[in-house]
Design an enzyme around this catalytic site. Sequence first.
Site, PDB file in Angstrom:
ATOM      1  N   ASP A  31       0.792  -1.240   0.000  1.00 29.34           N
ATOM      2  CA  ASP A  31       0.000   0.000   0.000  1.00 29.34           C
ATOM      3  C   ASP A  31       0.820   1.282   0.000  1.00 29.34           C
ATOM      4  O   ASP A  31       0.749   2.090  -0.920  1.00 29.34           O
ATOM      5  CB  ASP A  31      -1.048  -0.021   1.119  1.00 29.34           C
ATOM      6  CG  ASP A  31      -0.468   0.122   2.521  1.00 29.34           C
ATOM      7  OD1 ASP A  31       0.687  -0.319   2.744  1.00 29.34           O
ATOM      8  OD2 ASP A  31      -1.157   0.673   3.399  1.00 29.34           O
ATOM      9  N   ASN A  34       3.130   1.679  -2.995  1.00 27.32           N
ATOM     10  CA  ASN A  34       2.438   2.172  -4.196  1.00 27.32           C
ATOM     11  C   ASN A  34       2.330   3.695  -4.152  1.00 27.32           C
ATOM     12  O   ASN A  34       2.531   4.392  -5.147  1.00 27.32           O
ATOM     13  CB  ASN A  34       1.032   1.573  -4.312  1.00 27.32           C
ATOM     14  CG  ASN A  34       1.036   0.047  -4.310  1.00 27.32           C
ATOM     15  OD1 ASN A  34       2.040  -0.553  -4.669  1.00 27.32           O
ATOM     16  ND2 ASN A  34      -0.072  -0.566  -3.906  1.00 27.32           N
ATOM     17  N   TRP A 104       1.535 -14.421   2.249  1.00 24.16           N
ATOM     18  CA  TRP A 104       2.576 -15.024   3.079  1.00 24.16           C
ATOM     19  C   TRP A 104       3.393 -13.849   3.596  1.00 24.16           C
ATOM     20  O   TRP A 104       4.316 -13.381   2.906  1.00 24.16           O
ATOM     21  CB  TRP A 104       3.476 -15.935   2.247  1.00 24.16           C
ATOM     22  CG  TRP A 104       2.812 -17.159   1.732  1.00 24.16           C
ATOM     23  CD1 TRP A 104       2.843 -18.406   2.311  1.00 24.16           C
ATOM     24  CD2 TRP A 104       2.028 -17.297   0.527  1.00 24.16           C
ATOM     25  NE1 TRP A 104       2.121 -19.294   1.534  1.00 24.16           N
ATOM     26  CE2 TRP A 104       1.617 -18.652   0.446  1.00 24.16           C
ATOM     27  CE3 TRP A 104       1.641 -16.426  -0.482  1.00 24.16           C
ATOM     28  CZ2 TRP A 104       0.831 -19.128  -0.605  1.00 24.16           C
ATOM     29  CZ3 TRP A 104       0.866 -16.892  -1.525  1.00 24.16           C
ATOM     30  CH2 TRP A 104       0.467 -18.229  -1.584  1.00 24.16           C
ATOM     31  N   GLY A 231     -17.906   7.875  -0.647  1.00 25.45           N
ATOM     32  CA  GLY A 231     -18.758   6.916  -1.344  1.00 25.45           C
ATOM     33  C   GLY A 231     -17.928   6.501  -2.496  1.00 25.45           C
ATOM     34  O   GLY A 231     -16.788   6.919  -2.575  1.00 25.45           O
ATOM     35  N   ALA A 260      -6.079   1.883  -5.977  1.00 29.45           N
ATOM     36  CA  ALA A 260      -6.884   3.096  -6.200  1.00 29.45           C
ATOM     37  C   ALA A 260      -6.671   4.060  -5.030  1.00 29.45           C
ATOM     38  O   ALA A 260      -6.348   5.241  -5.229  1.00 29.45           O
ATOM     39  CB  ALA A 260      -8.362   2.736  -6.336  1.00 29.45           C
ATOM     40  N   GLY A 261      -6.856   3.556  -3.814  1.00 32.29           N
ATOM     41  CA  GLY A 261      -6.700   4.419  -2.632  1.00 32.29           C
ATOM     42  C   GLY A 261      -5.264   4.887  -2.457  1.00 32.29           C
ATOM     43  O   GLY A 261      -5.015   6.026  -2.034  1.00 32.29           O
ATOM     44  N   ASP A 262      -4.309   4.034  -2.793  1.00 30.23           N
ATOM     45  CA  ASP A 262      -2.887   4.392  -2.618  1.00 30.23           C
ATOM     46  C   ASP A 262      -2.487   5.498  -3.590  1.00 30.23           C
ATOM     47  O   ASP A 262      -1.751   6.419  -3.240  1.00 30.23           O
ATOM     48  CB  ASP A 262      -1.987   3.165  -2.862  1.00 30.23           C
ATOM     49  CG  ASP A 262      -2.440   1.957  -2.055  1.00 30.23           C
ATOM     50  OD1 ASP A 262      -3.022   2.147  -0.982  1.00 30.23           O
ATOM     51  OD2 ASP A 262      -2.216   0.817  -2.510  1.00 30.23           O
TER      52      ASP A 262
END
Length: 311
Positions: A31, A34, A104, A231, A260-262
């Site tokens: 995360d 990125n 892992w 949203g 997308a969020g990163d």
Amino acid sequence: MKRVLVIGEAMVEMRPAGDKPDHYASAIAGDVYNTAVYLKRLAGEDAQVSFLTALGDDALSQRMRDTFEDEGIDTGYVRTIKGGTPGLYMIHTDDQGERSFTYWRSAAAARRMLECDSIEGLADLLSGFDLVYFSGITLAILPPDHAALLIAAAEAARPNGTTIAFDPNYRARLWSAPELAIAAFDNAFAVSDILLPGMDDEHDLYGSQSPKDTINRLQNGHPAHIVLKAGKHVHLYTNGQETGILTVTPVERPVDTTAAGDSFAAGFLSGWLDGLAPADSVARAARVAAFVVTQPGAICPKTIFSSVLKQ
Ligand code: ADP
């Protein structure tokens, strides 16, 4: 040149390649990693982006270091754990195109990234940066005393002018109980200047019924900026003086929503580094994320991403 430190884990990603079910291609992802990659691509020479993590001393770890450097990321704070190895995850895609993941990572070297740090030493290190960014995944993979150390060091660095940014990025399976995530996130919220929460996490963890609830709760800690992914394509933001909503038209057929969020975080933080108004930073964030979901995998090739830079 601005100095940015991103703290967390990068892993080896194995994703299906071609038609045969047992053929995989590997990449490097994670995360906050990125975010570091997209932030460096957006900021270019205007920012040095350093990555604080730990890797092993095996060939795979060396390949990861080389990849970080190819992306222009400073590896001066990548620690080496003797005999350690990086974490790995595999993406599975079912007949309907739905993705699932097997990880892992329980023995990943990244979990030990802060094992030699003291509060004073880490606070000194963080104080040398304009911006420090970490996530709820960073906190989840660290032993609880090291997560507490990171938060204490972040708090100690703030009076020296370091801005702290935090994305909760809640992953239920990384926490043995939601209460532990709530306690860790509350501590992180309290020392952060920039918060990038999402409404799904807010609902799952805090039972938040509305974006207004969430903003009200988070404003108690007086962060300089809150950007709430409210949203699917609605973003609420406030910096105390300026408050607004940005609604974007969704990409109809996203190819892969990984990162997308990163990448959204990278877009916002690059706007913040450039001194843009909050509305413009949020718009940049949404534009970058909307592009990333049109590309397979977490990190698209640099040459393809250059089309975003031109906009
Ligand atoms: P994550 O689960 O990785 O945090 P989200 O689903 O919350 O990601 O999406 C983060 C941001 O990415 C959204 O707020 C939006 O700006 C952008 N985004 C995600 N999916 C799309 C899409 N289909 N079209 C355009 N933008 C998207």
